[in-house]
Design an enzyme around this catalytic site. Structure first.
Site, PDB file in Angstrom:
ATOM      1  N   TYR A   1      -1.604   0.396  10.713  1.00  0.00           N
ATOM      2  CA  TYR A   1      -1.579  -0.056   9.326  1.00  0.00           C
ATOM      3  C   TYR A   1      -0.251   0.307   8.666  1.00  0.00           C
ATOM      4  CZ  TYR A   1      -3.376  -0.989   4.603  1.00  0.00           C
ATOM      5  OH  TYR A   1      -3.574  -1.491   3.341  1.00  0.00           O
TER       6      TYR A   1
ATOM      7  N   SER B   1       0.853  -1.186   0.000  1.00  0.00           N
ATOM      8  CA  SER B   1       0.000   0.000   0.000  1.00  0.00           C
ATOM      9  C   SER B   1       0.887   1.233   0.000  1.00  0.00           C
ATOM     10  CB  SER B   1      -0.877   0.000   1.258  1.00  0.00           C
ATOM     11  OG  SER B   1      -1.515   1.248   1.449  1.00  0.00           O
TER      12      SER B   1
END
Length: 256
Positions: A154, A141
Site C-alpha cells: 500500500y 493517504s
C-alpha cells in the site's frame, strides 16, 4: 457545453469510487452545494441508491479498463463536460510484511491506485485544459508519507500516486490546472479495512479498537469539498488530516 462556460454557472465534477465511503460522501457533499456530479464506480446498485438520495448522475465504470474509460469520457463529454476531476477510487489489499506479501495484492493496488488514476487524468486532461480553470484532486493517504510494517504494498502504491500528483502539478501549471492532494490518516469506513483484511470482520474492527474518534468519510469529504470550492487561484497543494488520537502512523492513542 464548453467546460469554461459551465464553470461560470454550475460547477461540474467527476468523482470516482462513489459507491461507498469517501467517494460517496464527496459526491453527496458537492451535490448538496449545487454542483453537477458524475458519480463513477463499478457497482450499479449502490450508485443508483446514491443518485436517488442526492441527485448525482450515476455512471457505472471500471476506471482500470480502457474500453469502459473511453465510454465514460464520451458520456461525460456529451453531458456537458467537467471542470473538476476527483480521484477517490483506490484501496489496500493485505497487511503482510514484504517477505510474505502476495504479488496479486500488489498488482491490484498498483492497478487501482496508480494506473487507474493515471488513465483517468490522461483521458480528461484535454477537457480540463480547454476550460483553463480545471482542477484535479487526488486522494492519497498518509501511507504516501511514511512506510510502516505490513504496509509495503500500500505504501508503494500511494507513494507512486503521490509522485504522479506532484509531477502533474509541475507539468500542467501552464494550463492553469489546479492540482490538489488530500492525504487522510485513520478513516473508519464500512469497507476499507474489511477489504484490506480479506473480509475478516474481527480483524477489521481491531484496526479502530479503542480509538475514540477516527475520521469519518464525511470528515474527509468536507475537506475535499472545501479545497475544490475555493477560488481557483488558491491551490491547497497538500492537505494532511488525521484524527487527534493519531499523532503519527506509529502513534495512536487507544482507550481501554
Amino acid at each position: 457545453m464548453n467546460p469554461a462556460e459551465n464553470a461560470e454557472s454550475v460547477r461540474s465534477a467527476l468523482v470516482t469510487g462513489a459507491s461507498t465511503g469517501i467517494g460517496a460522501a464527496t459526491a453527496r457533499a458537492l451535490a448538496e452545494q449545487g454542483w453537477r456530479v458524475f458519480a463513477v464506480a463499478r457497482r450499479t446498485e449502490r450508485l443508483q441508491e446514491l443518485a436517488e438520495q442526492s441527485g448525482v448522475i450515476p455512471i457505472t465504470a471500471d476506471i482500470t479498463e480502457d474500453a469502459q474509460l473511453a465510454k465514460l469520457l464520451t458520456e461525460v463529454t456529451e453531458a456537458g463536460g467537467i471542470d473538476t476531476l476527483i480521484n477517490i477510487a483506490g484501496g489496500a489489499r493485505g497487511a503482510d510484511k514484504l517477505a510474505e506479501s502476495k504479488a496479486q495484492d500488489w498488482d491490484w493496488m498498483y492497478r487501482v491506485n496508480v494506473l487507474g488514476t493515471m488513465k483517468l487524468i490522461q483521458a480528461f486532461l484535454p477537457m480540463l485544459r480547454a476550460g483553463r480553470r480545471g482542477t484535479v484532486l487526488n486522494l492519497t493517504s498518509t501511507a504516501a508519507l511514511v512506510a510502516y510494517e505490513g504496509g509495503s504494498g500500500y505504501n508503494a502504491a500511494k507513494f507512486a500516486e503521490r509522485a504522479l500528483t506532484q509531477a502533474l502539478r509541475l507539468e500542467e501549471v501552464e494550463h492553469n490546472l489546479r492540482v490538489i492532494e488530500v492525504l487522510p490518516g485513520m478513516v473508519r469506513t464500512e469497507e476499507f479495512a474489511l477489504n484490506r483484511l480479506g473480509g475478516d470482520q474481527q480483524a477489521a474492527a481491531k484496526v479502530y479498537r479503542g480509538v475514540a474518534e477516527p475520521l469519518s468519510a464525511d470528515d474527509v469529504a468536507d475537506v475535499v469539498r472545501y479545497a475544490v470550492t475555493l477560488p481557483h487561484h488558491v491551490n491547497l497543494d497538500e492537505i494532511v488530516l488525521r484524527p487527534v488520537a493519531q499523532a503519527a502512523a506509529h502513534k495512536v492513542i487507544r482507550e481501554p
